[in-house]
Design a protein around this motif. Structure first.
Motif, short mmCIF file in Angstrom:
data_model
loop_
_atom_site.label_atom_id
_atom_site.label_comp_id
_atom_site.label_asym_id
_atom_site.label_seq_id
_atom_site.Cartn_x
_atom_site.Cartn_y
_atom_site.Cartn_z
N LYS A 123 12.13 7.73 21.67
CA LYS A 123 12.86 6.49 21.94
C LYS A 123 13.22 5.74 20.66
CE LYS A 123 10.51 5.91 26.37
NZ LYS A 123 9.36 5.23 27.01
N CYS A 124 12.89 6.34 19.53
CA CYS A 124 13.11 5.65 18.25
C CYS A 124 14.60 5.63 17.91
CB CYS A 124 12.34 6.35 17.14
SG CYS A 124 12.61 5.64 15.52
N ILE A 125 15.11 4.48 17.49
CA ILE A 125 16.51 4.40 17.06
C ILE A 125 16.63 4.23 15.55
CG2 ILE A 125 17.33 3.50 19.28
CD1 ILE A 125 17.38 0.70 17.85
N LEU A 126 15.55 4.45 14.83
CA LEU A 126 15.54 4.41 13.36
C LEU A 126 16.01 3.09 12.78
CD1 LEU A 126 16.92 7.97 12.59
CD2 LEU A 126 14.56 7.19 12.51
N CYS A 127 15.60 1.99 13.40
CA CYS A 127 15.99 0.69 12.88
C CYS A 127 15.16 0.33 11.65
CB CYS A 127 15.82 -0.39 13.94
SG CYS A 127 14.11 -0.76 14.33
N ALA A 128 14.04 1.04 11.45
CA ALA A 128 13.18 0.87 10.26
C ALA A 128 12.37 -0.41 10.25
CB ALA A 128 13.98 0.99 8.97
N LYS A 129 12.37 -1.17 11.35
CA LYS A 129 11.58 -2.41 11.33
C LYS A 129 10.10 -2.10 11.14
CE LYS A 129 14.28 -5.21 14.50
NZ LYS A 129 14.18 -6.02 15.72
N CYS A 130 9.61 -1.06 11.82
CA CYS A 130 8.18 -0.75 11.70
C CYS A 130 7.84 -0.37 10.27
CB CYS A 130 7.79 0.36 12.68
SG CYS A 130 8.75 1.86 12.53
N ILE A 131 8.76 0.36 9.63
CA ILE A 131 8.51 0.80 8.25
C ILE A 131 8.53 -0.40 7.32
CG2 ILE A 131 9.48 2.13 6.35
CD1 ILE A 131 10.57 4.08 8.48
N ARG A 132 9.52 -1.27 7.51
CA ARG A 132 9.65 -2.42 6.62
C ARG A 132 8.47 -3.37 6.79
NH1 ARG A 132 15.04 -4.90 8.10
NH2 ARG A 132 14.89 -6.15 6.20
N VAL A 133 8.08 -3.60 8.03
CA VAL A 133 6.99 -4.56 8.23
C VAL A 133 5.69 -3.98 7.67
CG1 VAL A 133 6.19 -3.92 10.53
CG2 VAL A 133 6.09 -6.26 9.82
N CYS A 134 5.50 -2.68 7.82
CA CYS A 134 4.27 -2.06 7.36
C CYS A 134 4.22 -2.04 5.83
CB CYS A 134 4.17 -0.64 7.92
SG CYS A 134 2.52 0.04 7.83
N GLN A 135 5.38 -1.86 5.20
CA GLN A 135 5.39 -1.76 3.74
C GLN A 135 5.57 -3.10 3.05
OE1 GLN A 135 8.09 1.30 2.47
NE2 GLN A 135 6.84 2.90 3.37
N ASP A 136 6.37 -4.00 3.65
CA ASP A 136 6.72 -5.22 2.93
C ASP A 136 5.94 -6.45 3.36
OD1 ASP A 136 8.54 -3.55 1.82
OD2 ASP A 136 10.28 -4.37 2.86
N LEU A 137 5.50 -6.47 4.62
CA LEU A 137 4.86 -7.68 5.11
C LEU A 137 3.34 -7.51 5.20
CD1 LEU A 137 6.32 -10.24 5.67
CD2 LEU A 137 6.47 -9.67 8.07
N VAL A 138 2.93 -6.41 5.85
CA VAL A 138 1.50 -6.15 5.98
C VAL A 138 1.00 -5.36 4.76
CG1 VAL A 138 -0.21 -5.04 7.47
CG2 VAL A 138 1.71 -6.22 8.48
N VAL A 139 1.92 -4.65 4.12
CA VAL A 139 1.66 -3.87 2.91
C VAL A 139 0.53 -2.86 3.09
CG1 VAL A 139 1.77 -4.02 0.40
CG2 VAL A 139 2.22 -6.04 1.72
N GLU A 140 0.52 -2.20 4.24
CA GLU A 140 -0.37 -1.06 4.41
C GLU A 140 0.37 0.22 4.04
OE1 GLU A 140 -3.39 -0.54 4.61
OE2 GLU A 140 -3.95 -2.60 5.04
N GLY A 141 1.65 0.28 4.42
CA GLY A 141 2.41 1.48 4.13
C GLY A 141 1.92 2.70 4.88
N ALA A 142 1.58 2.51 6.16
CA ALA A 142 1.08 3.63 6.94
C ALA A 142 2.21 4.54 7.41
CB ALA A 142 0.29 3.13 8.15
N VAL A 143 3.41 4.01 7.53
CA VAL A 143 4.54 4.84 7.98
C VAL A 143 5.72 4.72 7.03
CG1 VAL A 143 4.04 4.91 10.45
CG2 VAL A 143 5.30 2.97 9.53
#
Lengths: 157, 896
Positions: free
Chosen positions: B154-174
């Motif tokens: 169901k992913c549409i590759l909007c990259a929100k999960c990637i951006r939030v993980c890398q830029d906001l939470v800064v875990e970089g899990a995905v």
């Protein structure tokens, strides 16, 4: 620390403090180990401050970075249009059968890796199989298999 | 600045330079659909506020016919933009159709339901039958965690999960994995989340526009209409969140994206730990103990029994034989009422609150420093620092939001992080420099830093070198030479100098400290030394004193302390007492007992009646046996809680209280931000909010308190407590009406209470008692600390099913070298013995600890680590010192 991690550390230290070095580091690591061992990637992640997922993302974008060990002899069957027309599908089938590997697999003894490429740019030779960077026309796959198995290392006649 | 004029759908509109077409359209109320745009993901100063990944926001520039993505293109004078021309709509439909061509037809059964943004936009555009051949995407990944489930088809590759993980939470899990059609967000090795760095903060789930990222075990699968803005009940960060309510039950929490501090992030507890309020263990009626058995009674019966007993004890033995223990988890209003109840109704200053355990209660009052070096800036200021010093804290576990901010500042703004921690933590990866002093040597280390600053002439010009106290101070540092520090702390003199130069060289610095200081031997001295360091370097550092619990700060602000009235007026101050007396009637003027002192007096039989609200000292305090004995010696014990805790089991009367989603009030977080708690659902059974119980109880005792709602209490606080005056505290808006979808909410403005003043001065601090000396029988030093998935004594988190399922067993981390020496390996059970007691745990081996140091977090179901400590108080702050202890480790196993 294991030897893989130590070697990775040495490789990264050549690039420390520089920007935009990830791909160079990965190339060097692959040059050293033949693929990107997880242990080495973890070292890169820690030393460069880049998340594991990001490294994985960058490396997986390029088809020539590998995450699993590769065979000593790499057999690439061209599946480009010209080769296809000249029967490369059957060549691949024969090689898969003969080496006991599916396309993309490496033999457990790390002797052979079998994979396909989309075109190697020498369509006049079609159907082409590239064995360790050396392209050759393959009209008789059985002969190639026999040669590969006999030499076991270089794979060249 | 000149406004930029453009034509939007034929209308002339003005925007400011640097605005995108999308921002201008939103300002003008013109709708443009978006999928990948997320304003809070923009780091300040970024060139472009969006990434234009989804293309659905395309608009047409009518002069050239160009199709532009509204979220990435800045307005320029004279633009003629159409947001709904036939061409635009046609293209948007194609984009949606292409997305749907690789999207499963499972809308009927998809949990995302009406919350799906893809479906909503498809419906808005009238997309019907697809003209494309369907090419399904890869399917679900097998995950084995109770929090997050991924269905990347169901992913549409909007990259929100990637951006939030890398830029906001800064875990970089995905991150994006592979390329072209095979692209998808994946973890390292494309494995399940629980094998990655993922901390299950749930931020990506809240942002995912489709059903690709979902709750693994949702309480409710549909869409709710009732959404209420409130505050997370766990740690001192005080995250803003929405609770979704269905049929009178909270079924989901969503982070508040508009909140300037939370910025749409939560941690695993905020996202998946709220459901402790639905534990079957909840108390639903007052209980009275008759012949050792609890019996359910009516409120009237319980209240008149308590009122009668408290009145009798007061008459027979005086107010000082009564004591009250308030809660750092209860609201400001409740703590205010509670201390008023203690002082005016019971007639005693024997009131304390739960933050005594974590040191917060002891942070106030040092005369020259306006409190022991407490928080002085909002968290947003942290992200402007050039150098951040983190000492005695692992905020990634104990205050996740602060952890995110530190990581963001270090990674995205290239601030230099100096980490002082004997353990390697998640922050070590972000540190420019980590000092790993021996446990309990922080004071020496900080004095050593001051010494280097003086010796290398790095001190600020503002420091008056002629002043008398300067000479005394400089002299006091004489013994703390780098070589001495190296000997005492194990930190090399090069590292020490490096740290001192970094810190002194920063124009803007920030300091974050936590329980590693406040619960440590010499903690008071270390705080003074930190204050000295800041004064010396003149960089006016932003200071953050992390608070363990949601309202540790507020409970202290409200005077739930034995020595202070609300607003930190000393109880001995006659003027201050007069100020409050006009409102409350007479109040006692001798300082009361801290809770540990109350326990001591109780054991001696001098405390006859004790009222504990929202705390479980038997589980959370050291030396449970002692606490149990002391509480048993109290003639009449009343416990008010959500659950029949270990403490409540000892009580004569147990009163059922309401949980965080069941009452109104305010919390004050560690930075002094005042957050609203709003009632979303009814409390179960007969349970009542703490403030109501208090009002009923005061009335039953013949001393009614003149309030009918938390708002009336707030109005009085605003009048009497200057820290809370002039910030609109009394009239903070009333419970918001049932509002719509949170993504359209306006968010809440951050309201900060004032910071207590005080002029710190340079003052010599000498080493007090040394760190725990290695002992032959107890060769290891054991450190305790927070665990991301557990909270405090675990009263609530152990009753949150998902948190409990994910991580329940007590463990002890041991370095690989020590594990080899002890001949134990991962998963073995060991017994840990300290002079005070023993505990059992499972071994985890790690490379993050130096030899000789072991780490044991508070654990979720049972909290064995507190058994290893005895109750020891810091003499000056009267905080508990339970951070480190000497232990030995024995294998529990085949050979005994």
């Amino acid at each position: 620390m294991t030897s893989v991690a130590e070697r990775a550390q040495e490789i990264v230290s050549n690039y420390k403090g520089k920007e935009g070095v990830l791909i160079h580091v990965l190339q060097d690591i692959q040059g050293e180990f033949g693929y990107l061992p997880e242990e080495a990637v973890r070292v890169v992640s820690e030393e460069l401050g880049i998340s594991l997922a990001e490294i994985y993302g960058v490396a997986s974008f390029y088809s020539r970075f590998y995450f699993v060990p590769r065979g000593k002899t790499i057999v690439r069957v061209c599946r480009g249009t010209a080769c296809h027309v000249r029967g490369s599908g059957r060549v691949l089938g024969k090689l898969e059968e003969g080496l006991g590997l599916k396309s993309g697999e490496t033999s457990p003894d790390l002797k052979f890796t079998l994979e396909t490429v989309n075109c190697v740019g020498c369509c006049a030779l079609a159907p082409v199989v590239v064995v360790n960077e050396k392209p050759q026309t393959v009209l008789n796959p059985d002969k190639v298999i026999a040669t590969l198995k006999r030499s076991g290392n270089g794979g060249q006649d | 600045m000149e406004p930029v004029t453009i034509f939007l759908n034929g209308r002339e509109v003005n925007g400011r330079p640097g605005m995108t077409i999308l921002e201008l359209a939103q300002q003008e109320g013109v709708y443009i659909p978006t999928l990948c745009h997320e304003p809070q993901l923009v780091s300040p100063g970024a060139a472009c506020p969006s990434i234009g990944a989804c293309r659905i926001c395309i608009v047409e520039e009518e002069r050239t016919g160009a199709l532009l993505t509204a979220c990435t293109v800045f307005i320029t004078p004279g633009m003629e933009i159409s947001t709904d021309s036939p061409r635009v709509l046609e293209r948007r439909r194609s984009i949606i159709e292409l997305m749907l061509a690789s999207h499963p037809d499972s809308c009927l059964v998809c949990d995302k339901g009406n919350r799906c943004q893809l479906r909503r936009i498809a419906a808005e555009l009238g997309v019907g039958r697809l003209g494309f051949q369907k090419v399904p995407q890869t399917a679900t990944i097998k995950e084995n965690n109770p929090f997050i489930k991924r269905d990347l088809s169901k992913c549409i590759l909007c990259a929100k999960c990637i951006r939030v993980c890398q830029d906001l939470v800064v875990e970089g899990a995905v991150d994006y994995f592979r390329r072209g059609f095979a692209t998808r967000p994946a973890t390292f090795g494309d494995g399940p989340l629980e094998e990655s760095e993922c901390t299950f903060c749930g931020t990506c789930v809240a942002l995912c526009p489709t059903g690709a990222l979902m709750e693994a075990e949702p309480a409710y699968r549909g869409t709710t209409a009732n959404v209420i803005r409130t505050t997370c009940p766990f740690c001192g960060c005080g995250c803003g969140l929405y609770v979704e309510v269905k049929d009178g039950r909270v079924v989901r929490t969503i982070p508040d994206k508009e909140d300037p501090v939370t910025r749409g992030t939560l941690c695993v507890k905020g996202s998946y730990g709220y459901d402790f309020i639905y534990s079957p263990d909840r108390l639903t009626a007052p209980l009275v103990k008759v012949d050792g058995e609890f019996r359910e009674v009516s409120w009237d019966e319980a209240l008149s029994l308590i009122a009668g007993e408290f009145n009798r004890i007061k008459a027979e033995h005086g107010g000082e034989s009564l004591a009250v223990f308030g809660s750092s988890k209860c609201t400001n209003e409740e703590n205010y009422l509670l201390q008023q109840f203690a002082r005016c109704v019971l007639g005693t200053n024997n009131i304390d609150n739960g933050s005594r355990l974590y040191g917060a209660a002891g942070l106030h009052g040092s005369p020259e420093t306006g409190g022991f070096f407490s928080t002085n800036s909002p968290l947003t200021a942290l992200e402007e620092a050039e150098v951040i010093l983190v000492i005695g804290a692992d905020p990634t576990a104990s205050a996740p939001l602060v952890g995110y901010a530190i990581k963001r500042t270090a990674r995205c703004r290239e601030a230099k992080l100096i980490l002082v921690d004997p353990r390697e933590t998640r922050l070590s990866l972000f540190a420019e420099l980590q000092l790993r002093p021996r446990v309990g040597t922080d004071l020496a280390l900080l004095n050593g830093l001051c010494k280097v600053v003086l010796d290398e002439d790095l001190a600020d010009e503002s420091v008056d070198r002629e002043a008398a106290d300067f000479a005394a101070f400089a002299e006091s540092l004489a013994p703390y030479t780098p070589s001495h520090i190296e000997e005492v702390t194990g930190v090399s003199h090069q590292e020490l100098r490096h740290a001192a130069r970094l810190f002194a060289g920063a124009k803007r610095a920030a300091i974050v400290y936590g329980n590693g200081i406040t619960q440590q031997v010499n903690g008071t001295g270390a705080l003074k030394a930190l204050s000295n360091l800041v004064l010396l370097t003149g960089n006016r550092a932003a200071v953050y004193a992390l608070q363990k619990e949601s309202n540790s700060q507020g409970a202290c602000d409200m005077g739930a302390l034995p020595d202070f009235l609300p607003g930190y007026y000393p109880v001995t101050d006659r003027e201050a007492r007069r100020r409050f007396r006009d409102y409350w009637g007479s109040l006692p003027g001798t300082p009361g007992l801290t809770f540990p002192e109350t326990l001591r007096e109780a054991k001696a039989g001098r405390i006859k009646g004790l009222y504990i609200v929202g705390e479980d000292p038997v589980s959370s305090f050291p030396d449970a046996g002692y606490v149990r004995e002391a509480l048993s010696a109290v003639g009449f014990l009343v416990v008010q809680d959500l659950f029949l805790t270990e403490t409540a089991k000892l009580a004569s009367v147990v009163l059922p209280a309401a949980g965080f989603a069941e009452k109104d009030g305010t919390f004050t977080n560690f930075e002094g931000r005042v957050n609203r708690l709003r009632k979303a659902v009814e409390p179960p059974g007969q349970s009542l909010p703490d403030w109501q119980i208090l009002l009923h109880l005061a009335a039953s005792m013949g001393h009614p308190l003149p309030y009918t709602s938390p708002r009336e209490v707030r109005e009085e606080i605003e009048k009497l407590v200057p820290l809370y005056a002039g910030i609109g505290y009394g009239t903070l808006e009333e419970p918001a009406p049932e509002s719509g979808a949170p993504e359209r909410g306006a968010g809440e403005a951050a309201v900060y209470r004032k910071h207590p003043g005080g002029t710190p001065r340079l003052a010599p601090v000498l080493n007090g008692a040394g760190p725990p000396k290695p002992h032959e029988a107890y060769p290891f030093v054991l450190l305790t600390g927070s665990n991301l998935y557990h909270f405090g004594g675990g009263t609530r988190t152990s009753r949150a099913p998902r948190l409990r399922k994910f991580s329940a067993a007590a463990y002890v981390s041991i370095s690989e070298a020590d594990a080899r020496r002890l001949a134990v390996s991962e998963g073995d059970r060991v017994r840990i013995v300290s002079p005070a007691g023993e505990a059992a745990a499972v071994v985890k081996t790690t490379d993050t600890l130096p030899e000789g140091l072991v780490f044991m977090p508070f654990a979720i179901a049972v909290n064995p680590v507190s058994q290893l400590f005895s109750i020891v108080l810091d003499p000056e702050r009267k905080s508990l010192l339970n951070k480190a202890v000497n232990v030995r480790i024995e294998r529990i196993g085949s050979d005994g």
